[in-house]
Design an enzyme around this catalytic site. Sequence first.
Site, PDB file in Angstrom:
ATOM      1  N   HIS A 240      -6.254  -7.318  -0.421  1.00 38.82           N
ATOM      2  CA  HIS A 240      -6.392  -5.886  -0.701  1.00 38.82           C
ATOM      3  C   HIS A 240      -5.629  -5.526  -1.975  1.00 38.82           C
ATOM      4  O   HIS A 240      -4.597  -6.128  -2.267  1.00 38.82           O
ATOM      5  CB  HIS A 240      -5.852  -5.057   0.475  1.00 38.82           C
ATOM      6  CG  HIS A 240      -6.521  -5.361   1.778  1.00 38.82           C
ATOM      7  ND1 HIS A 240      -6.044  -6.345   2.631  1.00 38.82           N
ATOM      8  CD2 HIS A 240      -7.618  -4.846   2.360  1.00 38.82           C
ATOM      9  CE1 HIS A 240      -6.840  -6.405   3.701  1.00 38.82           C
ATOM     10  NE2 HIS A 240      -7.801  -5.506   3.561  1.00 38.82           N
TER      11      HIS A 240
ATOM     12  N   ASP B  51      -4.448 -12.773   3.617  1.00 40.94           N
ATOM     13  CA  ASP B  51      -5.705 -12.321   4.226  1.00 40.94           C
ATOM     14  C   ASP B  51      -6.921 -12.637   3.361  1.00 40.94           C
ATOM     15  O   ASP B  51      -8.049 -12.308   3.738  1.00 40.94           O
ATOM     16  CB  ASP B  51      -5.654 -10.820   4.574  1.00 40.94           C
ATOM     17  CG  ASP B  51      -5.010  -9.973   3.497  1.00 40.94           C
ATOM     18  OD1 ASP B  51      -4.760 -10.493   2.390  1.00 40.94           O
ATOM     19  OD2 ASP B  51      -4.757  -8.781   3.762  1.00 40.94           O
TER      20      ASP B  51
ATOM     21  N   ASP C 248      -2.763 -10.796  -2.319  1.00 40.26           N
ATOM     22  CA  ASP C 248      -3.303 -10.255  -1.065  1.00 40.26           C
ATOM     23  C   ASP C 248      -4.776  -9.863  -1.290  1.00 40.26           C
ATOM     24  O   ASP C 248      -5.162  -9.494  -2.398  1.00 40.26           O
ATOM     25  CB  ASP C 248      -2.482  -9.022  -0.659  1.00 40.26           C
ATOM     26  CG  ASP C 248      -2.824  -8.499   0.728  1.00 40.26           C
ATOM     27  OD1 ASP C 248      -2.100  -8.827   1.677  1.00 40.26           O
ATOM     28  OD2 ASP C 248      -3.830  -7.754   0.845  1.00 40.26           O
TER      29      ASP C 248
ATOM     30  N   HIS D 267       0.819  -1.228   0.000  1.00 40.56           N
ATOM     31  CA  HIS D 267       0.000   0.000   0.000  1.00 40.56           C
ATOM     32  C   HIS D 267       0.851   1.276   0.000  1.00 40.56           C
ATOM     33  O   HIS D 267       0.321   2.363  -0.208  1.00 40.56           O
ATOM     34  CB  HIS D 267      -0.920   0.047   1.229  1.00 40.56           C
ATOM     35  CG  HIS D 267      -1.969  -1.023   1.228  1.00 40.56           C
ATOM     36  ND1 HIS D 267      -2.828  -1.211   0.178  1.00 40.56           N
ATOM     37  CD2 HIS D 267      -2.286  -1.976   2.157  1.00 40.56           C
ATOM     38  CE1 HIS D 267      -3.645  -2.232   0.462  1.00 40.56           C
ATOM     39  NE2 HIS D 267      -3.325  -2.710   1.640  1.00 40.56           N
TER      40      HIS D 267
HETATM   41 ZN   LIG Z   1      -4.140  -7.246   2.723  1.00 39.50          ZN
END
Ligand SMILES: [Zn+2]
Length: 306
Positions: free
Chosen positions: A164, A243, A162, A125
């Site tokens: 996200h 995740d 991931d 991120h």
């Molecule tokens: Zn994540």
Amino acid sequence: MTTALITHPACLGHEPPPGHPERPERLKAVLDALSGDAFCALLRKKAPRARLGALARVHGRSYIKNVLAQIPLEGFAMIERDTGVSPGTREAALRAAGAVVHAVDLVMAGEARNAFCAVRPPGHHAEANRAMGFCLFNNIAVGAAHARAAHGLRRIAIVDFDAHHGNGTEQAFGADPDLFYASTHQSPLYPGTGKNPCEGHVLNLPLEPGAGSAAFRRAFLEVLLPRLRAFAPEFIFISAGFDAHRDDPLAQLKLDDADFAWATEEVCALAGEMCRGRVVSTLEGGYDLPSLARSVRAHVGAMLDA
Ligand SMILES: [Zn+2]
């Protein structure tokens, strides 16, 4: 040639405030999971610190200076809404990015076929000039930029599974036609990016909450893997967040351990065909400790078998 495992005890010393999901116990669980007999063949290496010059290929020099200056001498501080730092963060963050750089060097030198970096804080991120979502430096982007600058590689692919979207990685390389970024992620979910399926060499594959194994594998088989093959990578990186597991508290993609093994096998097999098996993977998310441990075992087991 085997799989290298690159980590550093300093990565345990990054301590966000109590109750934060991105906690040192995550890395303890990962390292414990890789300590058994099944993993005795791993080439175990300590991560060096990333040099300023390596970080500055991805991040602004004033950002690097400012983010390190915000690290407190005691206690902890929040440097943005989700990202906490503590006195140990400086060393952890430098070692986390340095691990990916070192992994590239080991694979390019032929000391390891592929490599897994067990590090934190995570990175995908982090944008060029902004810490975000538990991430300070974009470890995988720093590694990819190093592969180019130090080893003359041109066509580099990053596969990010991931849960996200890796907004920072997409931002770092989205405009570069010699870099392919492919991400499967839940949408809607933090950070809210990655909704456009495809732009140039960015391939976003948003999955609905509850998607499960079948939808994940279909995205890989029908879109991601064919596009990766067509790109003809010289080196493949994996942003390995776990995740997307059904037990994870931060997302609802409902994958199983076996899905991570399968995705890793597929990417490693493609790397075996196209780029001498060169794969460097680095830990991103994964917040339920038992499923994180099992998923990492599945992922690294598949890398060892590649
Ligand atoms: Zn994540």
